[in-house]
Structure formats: C-alpha cells, structure tokens
Design an enzyme around this catalytic site. Structure first.
Site, PDB file in Angstrom:
ATOM      1  N   ASP A   9      11.461  44.930   7.574  1.00  0.00           N
ATOM      2  CA  ASP A   9      11.731  43.530   7.456  1.00  0.00           C
ATOM      3  C   ASP A   9      11.963  43.065   5.950  1.00  0.00           C
ATOM      4  O   ASP A   9      11.679  43.801   4.867  1.00  0.00           O
ATOM      5  CB  ASP A   9      10.675  42.964   7.972  1.00  0.00           C
ATOM      6  CG  ASP A   9      10.212  41.409   7.945  1.00  0.00           C
ATOM      7  OD1 ASP A   9      11.474  40.943   8.497  1.00  0.00           O
ATOM      8  OD2 ASP A   9       9.548  40.901   7.404  1.00  0.00           O
ATOM      9  N   LEU A  10      12.521  42.014   5.914  1.00  0.00           N
ATOM     10  CA  LEU A  10      12.947  41.359   4.755  1.00  0.00           C
ATOM     11  C   LEU A  10      11.701  40.271   4.052  1.00  0.00           C
ATOM     12  O   LEU A  10      10.708  40.629   3.143  1.00  0.00           O
ATOM     13  CB  LEU A  10      14.200  40.673   4.451  1.00  0.00           C
ATOM     14  CG  LEU A  10      14.599  40.255   3.170  1.00  0.00           C
ATOM     15  CD1 LEU A  10      14.730  41.217   2.017  1.00  0.00           C
ATOM     16  CD2 LEU A  10      15.963  39.243   3.149  1.00  0.00           C
ATOM     17  N   ASP A  11      11.916  39.144   4.646  1.00  0.00           N
ATOM     18  CA  ASP A  11      10.959  37.963   4.225  1.00  0.00           C
ATOM     19  C   ASP A  11       9.603  38.447   4.193  1.00  0.00           C
ATOM     20  O   ASP A  11       9.033  38.626   5.506  1.00  0.00           O
ATOM     21  CB  ASP A  11      11.185  36.928   4.972  1.00  0.00           C
ATOM     22  CG  ASP A  11      12.624  36.113   4.613  1.00  0.00           C
ATOM     23  OD1 ASP A  11      12.805  36.466   3.370  1.00  0.00           O
ATOM     24  OD2 ASP A  11      13.457  35.831   5.547  1.00  0.00           O
ATOM     25  N   THR A  17       9.548  35.502   0.018  1.00  0.00           N
ATOM     26  CA  THR A  17      10.369  34.478   0.307  1.00  0.00           C
ATOM     27  C   THR A  17       9.539  33.408   1.362  1.00  0.00           C
ATOM     28  O   THR A  17       9.894  32.459   1.592  1.00  0.00           O
ATOM     29  CB  THR A  17      11.751  34.871   0.991  1.00  0.00           C
ATOM     30  OG1 THR A  17      11.517  36.003   1.702  1.00  0.00           O
ATOM     31  CG2 THR A  17      12.610  34.921  -0.349  1.00  0.00           C
ATOM     32  N   LYS A  45       7.262  32.902  11.103  1.00  0.00           N
ATOM     33  CA  LYS A  45       7.396  34.043  10.177  1.00  0.00           C
ATOM     34  C   LYS A  45       8.154  35.131  11.238  1.00  0.00           C
ATOM     35  O   LYS A  45       7.534  35.392  12.421  1.00  0.00           O
ATOM     36  CB  LYS A  45       6.202  34.968   9.840  1.00  0.00           C
ATOM     37  CG  LYS A  45       5.539  34.047   8.772  1.00  0.00           C
ATOM     38  CD  LYS A  45       4.435  34.846   7.836  1.00  0.00           C
ATOM     39  CE  LYS A  45       3.894  34.036   6.700  1.00  0.00           C
ATOM     40  NZ  LYS A  45       2.873  34.862   6.357  1.00  0.00           N
ATOM     41  N   SER A 114      16.086  42.283   9.732  1.00  0.00           N
ATOM     42  CA  SER A 114      15.500  40.907   9.515  1.00  0.00           C
ATOM     43  C   SER A 114      16.077  39.938  10.232  1.00  0.00           C
ATOM     44  O   SER A 114      17.136  40.170  10.720  1.00  0.00           O
ATOM     45  CB  SER A 114      15.860  40.569   7.991  1.00  0.00           C
ATOM     46  OG  SER A 114      15.992  39.331   7.336  1.00  0.00           O
ATOM     47  N   ALA A 115      15.411  38.662  10.517  1.00  0.00           N
ATOM     48  CA  ALA A 115      15.882  37.676  11.381  1.00  0.00           C
ATOM     49  C   ALA A 115      16.637  36.855  10.533  1.00  0.00           C
ATOM     50  O   ALA A 115      17.555  35.917  10.900  1.00  0.00           O
ATOM     51  CB  ALA A 115      14.713  36.855  11.933  1.00  0.00           C
ATOM     52  N   LYS A 145      13.022  38.181  17.265  1.00  0.00           N
ATOM     53  CA  LYS A 145      11.947  38.724  17.448  1.00  0.00           C
ATOM     54  C   LYS A 145      10.968  37.638  18.091  1.00  0.00           C
ATOM     55  O   LYS A 145      11.105  36.506  17.888  1.00  0.00           O
ATOM     56  CB  LYS A 145      11.214  39.088  16.013  1.00  0.00           C
ATOM     57  CG  LYS A 145      11.927  39.981  14.981  1.00  0.00           C
ATOM     58  CD  LYS A 145      11.511  40.099  13.728  1.00  0.00           C
ATOM     59  CE  LYS A 145      12.507  40.872  12.816  1.00  0.00           C
ATOM     60  NZ  LYS A 145      12.056  40.514  11.318  1.00  0.00           N
ATOM     61  N   GLU A 169       6.293  45.215   8.797  1.00  0.00           N
ATOM     62  CA  GLU A 169       6.521  44.003   9.115  1.00  0.00           C
ATOM     63  C   GLU A 169       5.309  42.940   8.786  1.00  0.00           C
ATOM     64  O   GLU A 169       4.148  43.570   8.660  1.00  0.00           O
ATOM     65  CB  GLU A 169       6.429  43.867  10.624  1.00  0.00           C
ATOM     66  CG  GLU A 169       7.736  43.629  11.407  1.00  0.00           C
ATOM     67  CD  GLU A 169       8.438  42.220  11.096  1.00  0.00           C
ATOM     68  OE1 GLU A 169       7.707  41.378  10.575  1.00  0.00           O
ATOM     69  OE2 GLU A 169       9.660  41.727  11.270  1.00  0.00           O
ATOM     70  N   ASP A 170       5.740  41.832   8.416  1.00  0.00           N
ATOM     71  CA  ASP A 170       4.542  40.952   8.113  1.00  0.00           C
ATOM     72  C   ASP A 170       4.428  40.033   9.237  1.00  0.00           C
ATOM     73  O   ASP A 170       3.494  39.149   8.955  1.00  0.00           O
ATOM     74  CB  ASP A 170       5.008  39.998   6.606  1.00  0.00           C
ATOM     75  CG  ASP A 170       5.941  39.046   7.004  1.00  0.00           C
ATOM     76  OD1 ASP A 170       7.083  39.274   7.492  1.00  0.00           O
ATOM     77  OD2 ASP A 170       5.864  37.832   6.565  1.00  0.00           O
TER      78      ASP A 170
HETATM   79  P1  B16 Z   1      17.107  32.221   7.361  1.00  0.00           P
HETATM   80  P2  B16 Z   1      12.454  38.301   8.239  1.00  0.00           P
HETATM   81  C1  B16 Z   1      12.756  35.499   9.028  1.00  0.00           C
HETATM   82  O1  B16 Z   1      12.807  36.609   8.178  1.00  0.00           O
HETATM   83  C2  B16 Z   1      11.764  34.553   8.317  1.00  0.00           C
HETATM   84  O2  B16 Z   1      10.560  35.434   8.275  1.00  0.00           O
HETATM   85  C3  B16 Z   1      11.590  33.347   8.852  1.00  0.00           C
HETATM   86  O3  B16 Z   1      10.626  32.592   8.350  1.00  0.00           O
HETATM   87  C4  B16 Z   1      13.058  32.685   8.889  1.00  0.00           C
HETATM   88  O4  B16 Z   1      13.044  31.544   9.680  1.00  0.00           O
HETATM   89  C5  B16 Z   1      14.182  33.747   9.454  1.00  0.00           C
HETATM   90  O5  B16 Z   1      13.999  34.861   8.863  1.00  0.00           O
HETATM   91  C6  B16 Z   1      15.517  33.010   9.407  1.00  0.00           C
HETATM   92  O6  B16 Z   1      15.954  32.866   8.222  1.00  0.00           O
HETATM   93  O7  B16 Z   1      16.773  30.881   7.730  1.00  0.00           O
HETATM   94  O8  B16 Z   1      17.251  32.628   6.234  1.00  0.00           O
HETATM   95  O9  B16 Z   1      18.385  32.552   8.343  1.00  0.00           O
HETATM   96  O10 B16 Z   1      11.054  37.998   8.050  1.00  0.00           O
HETATM   97  O11 B16 Z   1      12.700  38.519   9.691  1.00  0.00           O
HETATM   98  O12 B16 Z   1      13.106  38.992   7.410  1.00  0.00           O
HETATM   99 MG    MG Z   2       9.075  38.707   7.558  1.00  0.00          MG
END
Ligand code: B16
Ligand code: MG
Length: 220
Positions: A9-11, A17, A45, A114-115, A145, A169-170
């Site tokens: 996962d990224l964030d 972030t 998240k 990542s989302a 997710k 994953e976090d």
């Molecule tokens: P964006 P991940 C997710 O990333 C974040 O955890 C979540 O807080 C955020 O709303 C989502 O990406 C969408 O991100 O607005 O940059 O498209 O944790 O799946 O890497």
């Molecule tokens: Mg995350």
C-alpha cells in the site's frame, strides 16, 4: 528459489501521507460545518476520494448537489497536493526503502496496490518508482478497498496466485481486502486497530532481521 508477490500500500505504509489526507479532509469538513476527528479519519484510510467524501457527508447528515460534490473533491485534492508538494526521499517511512532494496536484491517481485490517484507522482517524488514492477492505483480500479480488486489485479499482473502474495497495509479496509483475497496480510501501525492482520508491526524497522525468509515460508 521460493518467490512471492510483495504488494505494498502507499499512504501510511511507504510514506506518511495519511496525516496530510487527514488535514485536507478536516479542512474540507470544516468548510461544510462538519466536525471531523482522528477517530472518523481512521475509517477513511485506504478509502477512495469519492467514498471518503460520501462518508463525511453521511456523518454530518449533509446533502450537496453533484456539482458541489465535484468541486469539494477538487478542493480537497488541491489542498492535499499543496501539503505534499515538498515530499522527498527523506519522507519514506522508517525501514521501507531498505526492505524494498533487499527484496529487489533477492529478485522478489514488487507491486504497489494503492487507492490513491496520486500514487505515481508520489513514488516519483520519493525516487523509488523504478523499484515497482507493477503499479495498481486509484486510476486502475473500479472497486475500492475492502474489495480485493486492487491487490488481485497486482498479483495477477505479476503472475502469482493470491495464496503466494503478501500485502503490507496500514488501513483496516486494506487488511480486510488482503484477507478476503486469501493473501498474507501484514499490518503497519497499531495492533488494536489492525488486529485482523496476520501480523502487525509499528514500522518496518521492528521486523526481525530475517523476516523476508519468514514471509517466504509463511502460509495463510
Ligand atoms: P487520492 P492508500 C488511500 O491511499 C488513502 O489511504 C486514502 O486516505 C485516500 O483517500 C485514498 O488513497 C485516495 O487518495 O485522493 O490521492 O486519490 O492508503 O490506498 O495508498
Ligand atoms: Mg494506506
């Protein structure tokens, strides 16, 4: 040689972030007179931008027109991009870069799941985009997710079965997605929050030295 697909996962896993998403959502919620705390943020998240705004509106019992909805999403993303404008290699979470390099040395396949729709430019800013053989992000998936689509897509592109995949994953939603797919789920964060994960560490630096070997022989 045993191999597995390692999906990150990224964030909140590679880069912190998550705190910037929180600040941007909190400002946006305030602009709609909605109170938004870290407790609610935990539920956002790993959740896509559009679903996050839907949840915030639900919590605040507010309805807005489709035009205002779109402009609020744009506003949140602009705030977020401003907050992450200075990201660099020094913002990579402790131990992650080293872990990725060790996987690469051992020729283990690495993917991003990542989302976020901002994933690619963020990896570029961090200087680690080339370490990922496959990148699946918010621009490639239709189901968010806890649906496992993002991770299944990543292991499929790498040519591995879900049972031969490990997800880092976090978020609760992300751990549930990995479990649903039958993948090994490793939580990064607090044990109480991520208790559904197969194992939880606060940081990559807390993993034992030979943890890659442990993961390679681990069964779901
Ligand atoms: P964006 P991940 C997710 O990333 C974040 O955890 C979540 O807080 C955020 O709303 C989502 O990406 C969408 O991100 O607005 O940059 O498209 O944790 O799946 O890497
Ligand atoms: Mg995350």
């Amino acid at each position: 040689m045993i191999k597995k697909a390692f999906i990150f996962d990224l964030d909140g896993v590679i880069v912190d972030t998550a705190k910037f998403h929180f600040i941007a959502w909190q400002r946006l919620a305030a602009s709609l007179d909605i109170n938004f705390t870290e407790v609610e943020n935990e539920q956002l998240k790993g959740v896509s931008r559009v679903n996050s705004l839907k949840k915030i509106l639900e919590w605040g019992n507010k309805e807005i027109s489709p035009e205002v909805f779109q402009s609020k999403m744009d506003q949140k993303n602009e705030e977020y991009l401003e907050l992450i404008s200075t990201l660099s290699t020094s913002d990579i979470m402790p131990g992650v870069h080293d872990f990725l390099l060790r996987l690469q040395q051992r020729q283990q396949p690495i993917a991003l799941g990542s989302a976020s729709k901002n994933a690619r430019p963020i990896l570029e800013k961090l200087g680690i985009k080339n370490l990922f053989e496959v990148i699946v992000d918010g621009t490639n998936v239709t189901k968010a997710k806890p649906d496992p689509e993002v991770f299944l897509n990543a292991c499929d592109q790498l040519g591995y079965d879900p049972q031969e995949s490990v997800v880092f994953e976090d978020s609760v939603a992300g751990v549930q997605a990995a479990n649903k797919a039958g993948m090994i789920s490793i939580g990064l964060g607090e044990q109480e929050i991520l208790h559904e994960a197969d194992e939880v560490f606060e940081y990559f630096t807390d993993m034992p030295n030979d943890y890659i070997n442990t993961l390679l022989s681990k069964k779901k």
